[in-house]
Design a protein around this motif. Structure first.
Motif, PDB file in Angstrom:
ATOM      1  N   LEU A 126       0.845  -1.117  -0.057  1.00 46.34           N
ATOM      2  CA  LEU A 126       0.205   0.048  -0.036  1.00 46.34           C
ATOM      3  C   LEU A 126       0.892   1.182   0.154  1.00 46.34           C
ATOM      4  CD1 LEU A 126      -2.554  -1.201   2.670  1.00 46.34           C
ATOM      5  CD2 LEU A 126      -2.785  -1.241   0.312  1.00 46.34           C
ATOM      6  N   ASP A 127       1.730   1.298  -1.089  1.00 50.46           N
ATOM      7  CA  ASP A 127       2.747   2.416  -1.188  1.00 50.46           C
ATOM      8  C   ASP A 127       2.129   3.738  -1.097  1.00 50.46           C
ATOM      9  OD1 ASP A 127       2.207   1.650  -3.478  1.00 50.46           O
ATOM     10  OD2 ASP A 127       4.256   0.947  -4.018  1.00 50.46           O
ATOM     11  N   PHE A 128       0.849   3.804  -1.493  1.00 47.77           N
ATOM     12  CA  PHE A 128       0.308   5.438  -1.590  1.00 47.77           C
ATOM     13  C   PHE A 128      -0.354   5.663  -0.057  1.00 47.77           C
ATOM     14  CE2 PHE A 128      -2.079   1.763  -2.940  1.00 47.77           C
ATOM     15  CZ  PHE A 128      -3.406   1.598  -2.271  1.00 47.77           C
ATOM     16  N   VAL A 129      -0.428   4.773   0.731  1.00 45.93           N
ATOM     17  CA  VAL A 129      -0.671   5.006   2.218  1.00 45.93           C
ATOM     18  C   VAL A 129       0.460   5.174   3.083  1.00 45.93           C
ATOM     19  CG1 VAL A 129      -2.387   4.140   4.062  1.00 45.93           C
ATOM     20  CG2 VAL A 129      -2.571   3.548   1.730  1.00 45.93           C
ATOM     21  N   GLU A 130       0.258   6.546   3.834  1.00 45.84           N
ATOM     22  CA  GLU A 130       1.228   6.764   4.847  1.00 45.84           C
ATOM     23  C   GLU A 130       1.432   5.970   6.048  1.00 45.84           C
ATOM     24  OE1 GLU A 130       1.180  11.019   5.967  1.00 45.84           O
ATOM     25  OE2 GLU A 130       0.935  11.601   4.168  1.00 45.84           O
TER      26      GLU A 130
END
Ligand code: SAM
Length: 253
Positions: A126-130
């Motif tokens: 989930l690289d788009f989630v911090e």
């Protein structure tokens, strides 16, 4: 092939899962009702009640599909908490499933108030989630479709805030031998037949049955959750309908 049971090499699983869900997307909601005789609604309602989200909670619903969990969460916040600030973000690897989900929310108050979002993405990355950004992470009937469930749980740990909660609703192991025999008949005969009759797609539903068989049983999955860093309360799960499905839960402390 044995009762339609096939084995899928690991490197092919992601592509296969994509095809399965593209193929079932338009019939997905109808099939869920048919295969579970409507019981999946009770499981999902209980899942949200058990979550008992607080007002303002930020939910990440992974493998969100057609939006059953997202919708129930928002309804709970509206109706039980009288809350209109909580949000849900749905992630799914399959654009066709996610599109069915988006359709459900078009024109809704929730969409108008930016309380729901959608991203196509893989639960394992989930690289788009911090980091530390969500209060609750849910994955319902999704993790068994992922190639590496342990990576999924590790990502859940990363994106949750300290104090945040991981919750998984998934098919599991029936605990009674008599019922297990009936469940097997349902799995190997009724479900593929319904897939054939309703969705004209026997193969996809054979895959779904197989994926349930292969997923680790309750205690083993609870250990995977602890190994990722989560703290579980008691044994870490609750069975429903004799273990047909289980809710696993863990806190990030
Ligand atoms: N959560 C919804 C529900 O309870 O009705 C949908 C469940 S559906 C059985 C499983 C979903 O998992 C599908 O929409 C599929 O595209 C998605 N999925 C499968 N593998 C995934 C992955 N690696 N990452 C994210 N979503 C995935």
């Amino acid at each position: 092939t044995h009762f339609g049971y096939k084995t899928v090499p690991e490197e092919m699983k992601e592509a296969l899962v994509r095809n399965v869900f593209s193929s079932v997307a338009s019939n997905y909601d109808v099939m869920n009702d048919a295969m579970s005789m409507g019981i999946h609604r009770i499981w999902k309602d209980h899942f949200i009640r058990k979550m008992a989200p607080t007002p303002g909670a930020k939910l990440l619903d992974v493998a969100g599909g057609t939006g059953d969990i997202a919708q129930r969460f928002l309804e709970y916040q509206d109706n039980i908490n009288g809350d209109s600030s909580s949000t849900v973000h749905m992630v799914d690897i399959n654009p066709d499933m996610l599109r069915e989900g988006e359709r459900r929310f078009v024109g809704s108050e929730w969409q108008q108030h930016n309380r729901i979002g959608f991203t196509v993405g893989n639960a394992e990355k989930l690289d788009f989630v911090e980091d530390n950004s969500f209060d609750v992470y849910t994955i319902a009937f999704g993790i068994r479709n992922c190639t590496h469930p342990e990576k999924v749980v590790q990502e859940a740990f990363r994106v949750l805030k300290p104090g945040g909660r991981f919750m998984c609703l998934e098919f599991s192991r029936v605990d009674n031998p008599m019922l297990a025999a009936i469940y097997d008949l349902h799995s190997f005969y009724v479900i593929p037949k319904l897939g054939e009759l309703i969705a004209n797609d026997r193969e996809s539903y054979e895959y779904l049955v197989e994926s349930i068989r292969k997923f680790p049983p309750q205690d083993k999955f609870a250990q995977i959750i602890r190994d990722a860093g989560f703290t579980t309360i008691g044994k870490g799960y609750e069975n429903m309908t004799f273990g047909t499905v289980a809710i696993h839960s863990g806190y990030k402390f």
